[in-house]
Design a protein around this motif. Structure first.
Motif, PDB file in Angstrom:
ATOM      1  N   SER A  85      37.979  34.503  36.877  1.00  0.00           N
ATOM      2  CA  SER A  85      39.189  34.320  37.687  1.00  0.00           C
ATOM      3  C   SER A  85      40.260  33.525  36.939  1.00  0.00           C
ATOM      4  N   TRP A 100      39.990  40.777  36.719  1.00  0.00           N
ATOM      5  CA  TRP A 100      39.077  40.110  37.656  1.00  0.00           C
ATOM      6  C   TRP A 100      38.136  41.116  38.299  1.00  0.00           C
ATOM      7  N   MET A 132      36.995  30.167  42.645  1.00  0.00           N
ATOM      8  CA  MET A 132      37.452  31.512  42.327  1.00  0.00           C
ATOM      9  C   MET A 132      38.497  31.972  43.341  1.00  0.00           C
TER      10      MET A 132
END
Length: 224
Positions: A85, A100, A132
């Motif tokens: 992330s 991602w 995240m």
């Protein structure tokens, strides 16, 4: 000086010091539990089975982890740590979402048995997972997104990612018509054309769908 008599050949050797024992910690326990789930599914995950795999008693395990729910959150931490992330801190939103999503799907392709569990697991006990989500949400915010729509967008992407990870584990012949060959000319023609590209059908579906979703999200943001 009197010497100790030599040990007769074949006689058992005396152990030196105390016997070795497992030194338990969170990471060791979580990885043992993860190994059990990946090998046999969630039904194989019990505190007794984890203790047995570590060579300790269940009571020793309970000195470190309170419940199966907490153990699942530890597993979640290990798995989600592999999802990148950090890209949201350096890339435009569309590029960051693509990077991602690829790492997210790759991680869960290798841990497919965990998908039904982690997809509905509260994040309250998972700091890495929370971190995240914070980075992803911050990426949306910097791109001018309406705050009320950020979480739905993330959940929509995750739903697609989890489904794509499961699809990657499906057999290659999942769409073969068998004895009904020739009765679905449109679908069979499309299937043959896709196979002719040489790309794994699950990969093709994932990348096509991901491009479409991201393009839709970017277009939605651009209409404000």
């Amino acid at each position: 000086m009197k010497q100790e008599p030599a040990t007769p050949p074949g006689a058992p050797r005396r152990r030196a010091g105390r016997p070795r024992s497992v030194v338990l910690d969170r990471d060791l326990i979580a990885r043992a539990a993860l190994k059990l789930v990946v090998a046999g599914g969630y039904s194989t995950l019990t505190m007794s089975s984890v203790a047995k795999s570590l060579g300790v008693s269940p009571s020793a395990l309970y000195n470190h982890v309170e419940s199966k729910q907490e153990l699942m959150q530890w597993i979640q931490e290990i798995v989600m740590d592999g999802v990148d992330s950090s890209v949201f801190e350096t890339l435009p939103l569309d590029e960051a979402l693509a990077e991602w999503a690829v790492t997210y799907r790759d991680i869960f392709t290798g841990h497919a048995p965990l998908i039904p569990l982690i997809a509905v697991l509260p994040v309250s006990g998972s700091p890495r997972t929370q971190e995240m989500y914070e980075k992803v949400a911050a990426g949306f915010s910097r791109s001018g997104w309406n705050q009320a729509e950020i979480v739905p967008a993330i959940v929509a992407l995750e739903s697609f990612i989890f489904g794509s990870a499961l699809d990657a584990t499906a057999p290659l012949d999942i769409f073969d018509p068998g004895e009904n060959a020739g009765r679905m000319p449109s679908f069979e023609g499309a299937l043959a054309a896709q196979r002719a590209t040489g790309e794994h059908s699950a990969d093709a579906a994932f990348h096509l769908g991901l491009r479409a979703i991201i393009a839709g999200l970017v277009a939605k943001a651009g209409k404000r």
